[in-house]
Write a protein that holds these residues in place. Structure first.
Motif, PDB file in Angstrom:
ATOM      1  N   LYS A 125       0.927  -1.369  -0.024  1.00 22.76           N
ATOM      2  CA  LYS A 125      -0.029   0.012   0.008  1.00 22.76           C
ATOM      3  C   LYS A 125       0.771   1.212   0.121  1.00 22.76           C
ATOM      4  CE  LYS A 125      -3.547  -0.003   2.849  1.00 22.76           C
ATOM      5  NZ  LYS A 125      -4.195  -0.224   4.270  1.00 22.76           N
ATOM      6  N   MET A 126       0.645   2.164  -0.904  1.00 21.87           N
ATOM      7  CA  MET A 126       1.642   3.285  -1.160  1.00 21.87           C
ATOM      8  C   MET A 126       0.383   4.332  -0.851  1.00 21.87           C
ATOM      9  SD  MET A 126       3.842   5.004  -4.198  1.00 21.87           S
ATOM     10  CE  MET A 126       2.421   5.559  -4.982  1.00 21.87           C
ATOM     11  N   PHE A 127       0.833   5.414   0.159  1.00 18.92           N
ATOM     12  CA  PHE A 127       0.171   6.607   0.407  1.00 18.92           C
ATOM     13  C   PHE A 127       0.996   7.641  -0.012  1.00 18.92           C
ATOM     14  CE2 PHE A 127      -1.393   3.439   3.536  1.00 18.92           C
ATOM     15  CZ  PHE A 127      -2.659   3.998   3.713  1.00 18.92           C
ATOM     16  N   ASN A 128       0.557   8.564  -0.865  1.00 16.56           N
ATOM     17  CA  ASN A 128       1.072   9.867  -1.297  1.00 16.56           C
ATOM     18  C   ASN A 128       0.334  11.137  -0.326  1.00 16.56           C
ATOM     19  OD1 ASN A 128       1.631  12.312  -3.113  1.00 16.56           O
ATOM     20  ND2 ASN A 128       3.175  11.314  -2.970  1.00 16.56           N
ATOM     21  N   VAL A 129       0.984  11.976   0.473  1.00 17.33           N
ATOM     22  CA  VAL A 129       0.199  12.779   1.236  1.00 17.33           C
ATOM     23  C   VAL A 129       0.783  13.993   0.867  1.00 17.33           C
ATOM     24  CG1 VAL A 129      -0.258  13.518   3.511  1.00 17.33           C
ATOM     25  CG2 VAL A 129       0.039  11.092   2.773  1.00 17.33           C
ATOM     26  N   ASN A 130       0.092  15.200   0.561  1.00 14.88           N
ATOM     27  CA  ASN A 130       0.347  16.500   0.472  1.00 14.88           C
ATOM     28  C   ASN A 130      -0.298  17.376   1.234  1.00 14.88           C
ATOM     29  OD1 ASN A 130       2.593  17.166  -1.650  1.00 14.88           O
ATOM     30  ND2 ASN A 130       1.258  15.910  -2.893  1.00 14.88           N
ATOM     31  N   PRO A 131       0.224  18.317   1.857  1.00 18.73           N
ATOM     32  CA  PRO A 131      -0.547  19.378   2.798  1.00 18.73           C
ATOM     33  C   PRO A 131      -0.843  20.557   1.680  1.00 18.73           C
ATOM     34  CG  PRO A 131       1.390  19.063   3.902  1.00 18.73           C
ATOM     35  CD  PRO A 131       1.606  18.297   2.575  1.00 18.73           C
ATOM     36  N   ILE A 132      -2.135  21.160   1.757  1.00 21.58           N
ATOM     37  CA  ILE A 132      -2.696  21.813   0.700  1.00 21.58           C
ATOM     38  C   ILE A 132      -2.999  23.329   1.484  1.00 21.58           C
ATOM     39  CG2 ILE A 132      -4.528  22.394  -0.966  1.00 21.58           C
ATOM     40  CD1 ILE A 132      -2.870  20.110  -1.964  1.00 21.58           C
ATOM     41  N   ASN A 133      -2.438  24.375   0.918  1.00 22.83           N
ATOM     42  CA  ASN A 133      -2.558  25.720   1.113  1.00 22.83           C
ATOM     43  C   ASN A 133      -3.011  26.544   0.220  1.00 22.83           C
ATOM     44  OD1 ASN A 133      -3.060  28.142   2.523  1.00 22.83           O
ATOM     45  ND2 ASN A 133      -1.282  28.232   3.724  1.00 22.83           N
ATOM     46  N   ILE A 134      -4.159  26.627  -0.487  1.00 18.38           N
ATOM     47  CA  ILE A 134      -4.149  27.578  -1.347  1.00 18.38           C
ATOM     48  C   ILE A 134      -5.217  28.610  -1.227  1.00 18.38           C
ATOM     49  CG2 ILE A 134      -3.880  25.961  -3.399  1.00 18.38           C
ATOM     50  CD1 ILE A 134      -7.010  25.246  -3.462  1.00 18.38           C
ATOM     51  N   GLY A 135      -4.987  29.000   0.154  1.00 16.58           N
ATOM     52  CA  GLY A 135      -5.908  30.402   0.697  1.00 16.58           C
ATOM     53  C   GLY A 135      -5.093  31.586   0.499  1.00 16.58           C
ATOM     54  N   ASP A 136      -5.533  32.350   1.349  1.00 13.24           N
ATOM     55  CA  ASP A 136      -5.075  33.743   1.152  1.00 13.24           C
ATOM     56  C   ASP A 136      -4.136  33.783   2.470  1.00 13.24           C
ATOM     57  OD1 ASP A 136      -5.179  36.770   2.566  1.00 13.24           O
ATOM     58  OD2 ASP A 136      -5.373  36.701   0.304  1.00 13.24           O
ATOM     59  N   ALA A 137      -2.717  34.188   2.192  1.00 15.41           N
ATOM     60  CA  ALA A 137      -1.761  34.059   3.443  1.00 15.41           C
ATOM     61  C   ALA A 137      -1.699  35.049   4.441  1.00 15.41           C
ATOM     62  CB  ALA A 137      -0.151  34.139   2.466  1.00 15.41           C
ATOM     63  N   ASN A 193       2.438   8.519  12.651  1.00 14.08           N
ATOM     64  CA  ASN A 193       1.594   7.289  12.979  1.00 14.08           C
ATOM     65  C   ASN A 193       0.379   7.621  12.967  1.00 14.08           C
ATOM     66  OD1 ASN A 193       1.149   9.460  15.200  1.00 14.08           O
ATOM     67  ND2 ASN A 193       0.708   8.099  16.762  1.00 14.08           N
ATOM     68  N   PRO A 194      -0.167   7.815  11.603  1.00 20.49           N
ATOM     69  CA  PRO A 194      -1.649   8.334  11.163  1.00 20.49           C
ATOM     70  C   PRO A 194      -2.424   7.087  11.218  1.00 20.49           C
ATOM     71  CG  PRO A 194      -0.214   8.094   9.236  1.00 20.49           C
ATOM     72  CD  PRO A 194       0.866   7.874  10.447  1.00 20.49           C
ATOM     73  N   GLU A 195      -3.753   7.362  11.652  1.00 16.44           N
ATOM     74  CA  GLU A 195      -4.748   6.362  11.804  1.00 16.44           C
ATOM     75  C   GLU A 195      -5.100   5.677  10.513  1.00 16.44           C
ATOM     76  OE1 GLU A 195      -7.407   4.142  14.099  1.00 16.44           O
ATOM     77  OE2 GLU A 195      -5.875   5.744  14.949  1.00 16.44           O
ATOM     78  N   GLY A 196      -4.812   6.833   9.429  1.00 15.95           N
ATOM     79  CA  GLY A 196      -5.287   6.173   8.038  1.00 15.95           C
ATOM     80  C   GLY A 196      -4.286   4.947   7.401  1.00 15.95           C
ATOM     81  N   LEU A 197      -3.328   4.687   8.013  1.00 14.06           N
ATOM     82  CA  LEU A 197      -2.760   3.505   7.776  1.00 14.06           C
ATOM     83  C   LEU A 197      -3.402   2.136   8.091  1.00 14.06           C
ATOM     84  CD1 LEU A 197       1.146   4.397   8.607  1.00 14.06           C
ATOM     85  CD2 LEU A 197       0.010   4.404   6.474  1.00 14.06           C
ATOM     86  N   LYS A 198      -4.222   2.198   9.022  1.00 13.72           N
ATOM     87  CA  LYS A 198      -5.024   0.919   9.503  1.00 13.72           C
ATOM     88  C   LYS A 198      -6.416   0.708   9.040  1.00 13.72           C
ATOM     89  CE  LYS A 198      -3.310   1.974  14.239  1.00 13.72           C
ATOM     90  NZ  LYS A 198      -3.703   2.468  15.822  1.00 13.72           N
ATOM     91  N   LEU A 199      -6.673   1.748   7.974  1.00 11.18           N
ATOM     92  CA  LEU A 199      -7.855   1.764   7.278  1.00 11.18           C
ATOM     93  C   LEU A 199      -7.935   0.866   6.173  1.00 11.18           C
ATOM     94  CD1 LEU A 199      -9.041   5.564   7.192  1.00 11.18           C
ATOM     95  CD2 LEU A 199      -9.837   3.585   8.904  1.00 11.18           C
ATOM     96  N   ASP A 200      -9.139   0.228   5.856  1.00 18.10           N
ATOM     97  CA  ASP A 200      -8.982  -0.584   4.522  1.00 18.10           C
ATOM     98  C   ASP A 200      -9.286   0.262   3.238  1.00 18.10           C
ATOM     99  OD1 ASP A 200      -8.897  -3.243   6.095  1.00 18.10           O
ATOM    100  OD2 ASP A 200     -10.943  -3.368   6.274  1.00 18.10           O
ATOM    101  N   HIS A 201     -10.080   1.145   3.503  1.00 14.11           N
ATOM    102  CA  HIS A 201     -10.181   2.028   2.323  1.00 14.11           C
ATOM    103  C   HIS A 201     -10.156   3.474   2.985  1.00 14.11           C
ATOM    104  CE1 HIS A 201     -11.114  -1.263  -0.470  1.00 14.11           C
ATOM    105  NE2 HIS A 201     -11.770  -1.812   0.610  1.00 14.11           N
ATOM    106  N   LEU A 202      -9.631   4.540   2.074  1.00 17.24           N
ATOM    107  CA  LEU A 202      -9.953   5.782   2.358  1.00 17.24           C
ATOM    108  C   LEU A 202     -11.351   6.316   1.936  1.00 17.24           C
ATOM    109  CD1 LEU A 202      -6.610   7.438   1.195  1.00 17.24           C
ATOM    110  CD2 LEU A 202      -7.160   6.602   3.421  1.00 17.24           C
TER     111      LEU A 202
END
Length: 325
Positions: A68-80, A158-167
């Motif tokens: 299982k491969m997770f690719n994770v990106n923080p997203i900030n496209i708001g107004d600084a 240690n994200p909880e998502g690693l334990k999930l069967d599906h996102l």
């Protein structure tokens, strides 16, 4: 099962090997852990605005592996400025929809200038778009920080998502605490190697909403085939060679100095073009960088690329006045 990161963050095990190489126009991570060899090459292409990662994963064990491969990106496209004035300097904000046509998640915020969009066409629908996808089929997505990391006591290590069967594959139709996560599953036979391309692309509002994503689809066509993605990589590296070779120094017997100067030249241009320029563009005050500091950075371009320096000066100057002059 065991998990690890393909770079130093967020999970680097004591027995995990990691070698990091910074080059002109790219960064490369080579890591080995649990009989898996992973090479990640990251770069910004010339052909469109985006960050591309080409990941090679090889199974060096004598057994079949299901991964299982997770690719994770923080997203900030708001107004600084809004984010900073609210006291959340690190808050990531955005809204998203999962677009199955392009097998990706599309992030949007209504802030931002129109860039090259036609105001009469977009009818006020200005803003920034970011598209996150991979070259593998059947992506699964999480769009909220809590959907992947879980309880606030957890961290990215240690994200909880690693334990999930599906996102959850759920849109974020309101501006939310954003974390763009993609899950892929695949198997590797003993000795097998797979190449995967991860893309985070800055898309045009006009293109996405009024032109059936024509430009975005062209960009994805270029990167979703690893062979094509490597061609983009070569183009980016070659362009940096051309740029940096515009200015050379030669000191007999001091080859080390010559190489050091080339790296200094690269760093100066990167600071001028990306770091301070980005900061000025987003807020005009973020991190204390302003008009004078950027002009000082641009002095590094004058000896070998005065035309580019002139273009940057005009670009920065037009941010100074509300009428765009």
């Amino acid at each position: 099962g065991q998990y690890f990161s393909n770079s130093w963050y967020p999970v680097l095990h004591e027995k995990q090997e990691l070698e990091t190489t910074f080059g002109f126009g790219y960064v490369e991570y080579l890591t080995k852990y649990n009989d898996l060899h992973v090479k990640t090459t990251s770069f910004v292409p010339n052909e469109f605005d985006g960050m591309i990662q080409i990941i090679k994963i090889k199974n060096n064990s004598n057994k079949k592996r299901t991964l299982k491969m997770f690719n994770v990106n923080p997203i900030n496209i708001g107004d600084a400025r809004d984010i900073q004035f609210s006291g959340f300097n690190t808050l990531m904000m955005g809204g998203s929809i999962i677009d199955r046509e392009i097998n990706g998640v599309v992030w949007r915020n209504s802030f931002g200038i129109p860039f090259k969009d036609d105001e009469n066409v977009v009818k006020g629908l200005f803003g920034k778009l970011a598209v996150h996808t991979t070259s593998l089929p059947d992506n699964e997505f999480a769009t909220r920080y809590d959907e992947f990391v879980g309880h606030f006591t957890n961290t990215m290590a240690n994200p909880e998502g690693l334990k999930l069967d599906h996102l959850p594959n759920r849109n974020s139709e309101e501006v939310t605490s954003a974390l763009s996560t993609i899950l892929n599953r695949f198997t590797l036979e003993p000795g097998e190697e797979k190449e995967i391309v991860i893309s985070l692309i800055a898309a045009s509002t006009e293109d996405y909403y009024t032109k059936d994503k024509k430009g975005l689809k062209e960009a994805l066509h270029m990167v979703n085939n690893p062979e094509n993605a490597w061609k983009l990589y070569e183009n980016a590296i070659n362009q940096w060679d051309v740029e940096l070779n515009k200015l050379k120094i030669h000191v007999p017997g001091e080859e080390t100095l010559e190489h050091s100067f080339k790296w200094l030249q690269y760093q100066c241009e990167m600071v001028a073009v990306l770091n301070r320029m980005k900061s000025r563009f987003h807020s005009g005050f973020e991190y204390g960088y302003g008009f004078r500091e950027i002009l000082q950075d641009l002095l590094t371009l004058l000896p070998y690329d005065p035309e580019k320096a002139g273009d940057f000066i005009k670009y920065v100057a037009r941010q100074m006045f509300s009428d765009g002059t």
